[in-house]
Design an enzyme around this catalytic site. Structure first.
Site, PDB file in Angstrom:
ATOM      1  N   SER A 232       0.985  -1.191   0.391  1.00 20.52           N
ATOM      2  CA  SER A 232      -0.199  -0.283   0.091  1.00 20.52           C
ATOM      3  C   SER A 232       1.158   0.943   0.435  1.00 20.52           C
ATOM      4  CB  SER A 232      -0.919   0.041   1.055  1.00 20.52           C
ATOM      5  OG  SER A 232      -0.222   0.087   2.323  1.00 20.52           O
ATOM      6  N   ASP A 233       0.107   2.171  -0.298  1.00 22.31           N
ATOM      7  CA  ASP A 233       0.859   2.957  -0.513  1.00 22.31           C
ATOM      8  C   ASP A 233       0.662   3.943   1.476  1.00 22.31           C
ATOM      9  OD1 ASP A 233       2.377   5.779  -0.364  1.00 22.31           O
ATOM     10  OD2 ASP A 233       1.241   6.778  -2.324  1.00 22.31           O
ATOM     11  N   TRP A 234       1.415   4.401   1.921  1.00 24.91           N
ATOM     12  CA  TRP A 234       1.897   4.517   3.467  1.00 24.91           C
ATOM     13  C   TRP A 234      -0.053   5.181   3.232  1.00 24.91           C
ATOM     14  CZ3 TRP A 234       5.359   2.212   1.498  1.00 24.91           C
ATOM     15  CH2 TRP A 234       6.856   1.993   2.239  1.00 24.91           C
ATOM     16  N   GLY A 235      -0.401   4.948   3.946  1.00 21.01           N
ATOM     17  CA  GLY A 235      -1.631   5.114   4.889  1.00 21.01           C
ATOM     18  C   GLY A 235      -3.487   4.942   3.481  1.00 21.01           C
TER      19      GLY A 235
END
Length: 752
Positions: A232-235
């Site tokens: 995932s992208d961060w968050g």
């Protein structure tokens, strides 16, 4: 995992909790370790144009200062090189720096399309064209991974704005997705096999990318054959268990165990099959095996050598937009005095803002470079404006005007301050700051020939001042060695060869996404479809300030002897040859661009689309034969009715040129239809039946022949009127001998 282990056996030996823990990070930058089984934590670190590894421990929001690393030019600049070989070399250098710092995965490159010039993160993306972005991205990835360091191609997918990026839904049709917004990712995944793919924050047609099985499994894995880890992208994780089911293997950063517990609970409740978890864990363990040799080998990189590579890259990235009256290159033997004006000449803007900021190992500014090269030339400097304050400063302007008046030549450095373009927000216009424009007018009023050098991550408007200056140099954000590279170009040490990877419009209102960007109420409509960038301007015949692919040189090139040859016509394999000659007095490089158009199609297609390119370097008078190859896909469009790519038979136009608007050679080739046929169904129209290779004959012989005994009894005018009517409805007309059962049988025969 000091030795290669049987991954299946390892997974069998782990507890459910241990397996779930591997599917999210330990902290902001590292994966989870499981000491009981010898599974180490490894570090993933921001890129993509340099290593951004935090100093000390990972903090909770990842904003600690980073270790010094080579800051190469960002993607917006590197794209203008059109040089996969150079990108591969930079990738090798990035991999070497990661190995020294024990970094397992560098988060990049970003290959999203530049749908709008307003996107705040355009400095981190390559192009408005998927072929160019895909080729350059693949080359960079191959270089990095050659050093045993993984990459994370991002942001998958349709992440084309920063406004509301964590939840906005990109409303985009499948043909547009396939041809434009997924195409670069497909080229990279199938060409260079990145070890990880990073999913984006946004939703696509209402579904978060992080939990979209169509995107992460059906397309990425089943169609393209991706075998790595989806991170995932961060968050970017919305719901962890649906994400895992969709194909999201690794959540970053860590959630402190919260989402691990959700996975465990779902398995125990029977709503998540444990085999799904095991598959994700296996991919993560395979990644750890891949990165282990590089981490164990370590190494030291050549800081000075990498700086020189960064300088070479910056020089090759420069685009000479305009050069009236041969204002450039500057000649120290004929220029007695030079005024260097503009704060960016001494305080360079060399990279974008946000998560990709690199702490450079050293930093060059253009003023020092110009003074070094300007032997015997009196070089004065005046800031002219404040970077931090947009208000006019009369004293700074007066100083700059005095310097310009006293000098024979003027180089004016302008650009966008960092606060104008960054991850997290989009720009609202294309203009340079007002104080810089006011300074420019004052300098032009001195009557001197002015050379403007730009520093920006996305295109800026050149209006209304374009015609008042002698030359314009697009320097982009040049990385840590960009200042010296600009000096090299201005004095002719480097012959500029950069070409635009994005169109420069006359006005923001001309841009294809203008009325739909950045959307409203949580949705952004991609109403322009496949017509982004030059495809839009060329389709409408709309004038632009500078077209995609444009870039001048200190020499000139001629094109001749176009040869178009079908290698395998049935497969759509075509070879295109031409000869390029350096017709000027100095060595230089040219980017040969090949565009394909289909003038007669059943769907609306762009006038021309880039399908191949090559960069050649030639001494004065030298020639080279450039050979470019095309495959069947290069002549095809995505047919949503087929659920696949379709090449319609006919004549295709092939154009070779120096930009999308500077076509030097043109030819044509006729290719057969690929034979893919859309199945008929109960909703198919008379027109679709008649166009069908089998159904058309059946309709004429079985149905039309019964109309007064004469298939020709329906005039062309009547057939044109009836063409859009579903055959099901036509069958109910009086005199039409076609029962529901007969229609079903006819369908089966047509589609057999």
């Amino acid at each position: 995992m000091a030795q290669r282990r049987d991954i299946d056996a390892l997974i069998s030996a782990m507890t459910l909790q241990e397996k779930a823990s591997l599917c999210s990070g330990r902290d902001f930058w590292t994966t989870q370790n499981v000491d009981a089984h010898g599974i180490p934590a490894v570090m993933l670190t921001d890129g993509p144009h340099g290593l951004r590894k935090q100093q000390g421990a990972s903090d909770h929001i990842g904003l600690n200062e980073s270790v010094p690393a080579t800051c190469f030019p960002p993607a917006a600049a590197l794209a203008s090189t059109w040089d996969p070989v150079l990108l591969n070399r930079i990738g090798v250098a990035l991999g070497e720096e990661c190995r020294q710092e024990n970094v397992a995965v560098l988060l990049g490159p970003g290959i999203n399309m530049k749908r709008s010039p307003l996107c705040g993160r355009n400095f981190e993306y390559f192009s408005e064209d998927p072929v160019q972005a895909g080729e350059l991205g693949a080359a960079l990835i191959a270089g990095i991974q050659s050093q045993g360091v993984g990459t994370s191609v991002k942001h998958f997918a349709a992440n084309n704005q920063e406004t509301d990026r964590l939840r906005v839904s990109a409303e985009v049709d499948e043909r547009t997705l396939r041809e434009i917004y997924l195409a670069a990712f497909e080229r990279v995944v199938t060409g260079s096999a990145p070890w990880t793919v990073m999913c984006s924050y946004n939703r696509i047609n209402g579904t978060y990318a992080s939990e979209d099985p169509w995107l992460l499994t059906s397309i990425l894995r089943e169609e393209w054959g991706f075998a790595g880890v989806v991170v995932s992208d961060w968050g970017a994780v919305n719901e962890r268990v649906p994400g895992l089911l969709a194909g999201l293997d690794l959540e970053m950063p860590g959630s402190g165990g919260a989402t691990d517990a959700e996975i465990v609970a779902a398995v125990r409740a029977g709503t998540l099959d444990e085999s799904v978890l095991d598959t994700a864990v296996a991919r993560i363990l395979q990644l750890l095996e891949r990165v282990r040799p590089g981490i164990e080998a370590g190494g030291r990189y050549d800081s000075a050598g990498h700086h020189e590579l960064a300088r070479e890259a910056a020089g090759q990235s420069v685009v000479l937009l305009k050069n009236d009256r041969s204002a450039l290159p500057l000649d120290p033997s004929t220029v007695g005095s030079l005024a260097v004006i503009g704060a960016f000449a001494k305080a360079p803007r060399y990279q974008g803002a946000g998560s990709s900021q690199v702490t450079p190992t050293r930093l060059e500014h253009a003023l020092a470079g110009l003074r070094r090269l300007a032997a015997g030339v009196e070089v004065s400097y005046a800031a002219g404006f404040s970077i931090d304050d947009e208000a006019d400063d009369p004293a700074l302007v007066a100083e700059a005007v005095a310097a310009a008046t006293a000098a024979e030549r003027v180089v004016l450095f302008l650009g966008l301050p960092a606060r104008y373009e960054s991850e997290g927000f989009d720009r609202t216009d294309l203009d340079l700051p007002a104080n810089q424009l006011n300074l420019l007018r004052a300098i032009v009023d001195t009557g001197r020939d002015v050379v403007v050098v730009l520093a920006n991550g996305g295109v800026v408007s050149l209006e209304p001042w374009h015609d008042s200056v002698a030359a314009i140099v697009e320097g982009w954000l040049g990385g840590q060695a960009g200042g010296g590279a600009i000096a090299d170009v201005l004095f002719g040490v480097v012959n500029p060869s950069g070409k635009l990877a994005e169109t420069i419009p006359f006005a923001l209102a001309d841009t294809p996404s203008h009325v739909n960007f950045p959307g409203e109420r949580g949705k952004v409509r991609y109403g322009e479809g496949v017509f982004i960038g030059y495809r839009w301007y060329d389709m409408l015949g709309r004038d632009v300030r500078y077209p995609f692919g444009h870039g001048l040189s200190y020499t000139t090139f001629s094109y001749r002897d176009l040869v178009v040859r079908a290698v395998n016509a049935d497969a759509g394999q075509v070879e295109v040859r031409c000869t390029v000659t350096n017709t000027g007095a100095v060595a230089g490089s040219e980017v040969v661009q090949l565009y394909v158009g289909d003038p007669e199609s059943t769907v609306r297609r762009p006038v021309r689309e880039l399908k191949a390119f090559a960069k050649v370097s030639l001494d004065p008078g030298a020639s080279e034969t450039v050979v470019l190859t095309l495959a069947g896909r290069d002549f095809s469009f995505y047919d949503v009715r087929l659920g696949g790519w379709k090449r319609e038979g006919g004549v295709f136009i092939l154009e070779v040129g120096a930009s999308s608007r500077d076509i030097r050679l043109s030819g044509a080739i006729e290719l057969p239809d690929d034979g893919a046929t859309v199945p008929l169904d109960h909703g198919s129209t008379l027109g679709e039946w008649l166009a069908h290779p089998v159904g058309g004959d059946l309709l004429r012989s079985r149905v039309f022949a019964s109309l007064n005994g004469d298939a020709e009894s329906l005039s062309a005018e009547i057939m044109q009127m009836l063409a859009s009517m579903p055959l099901t409805r036509f069958s109910r007309f009086p005199g039409v001998d076609l029962t529901a059962a007969a229609l079903t049988a006819l369908l089966a025969e047509a589609n057999a």
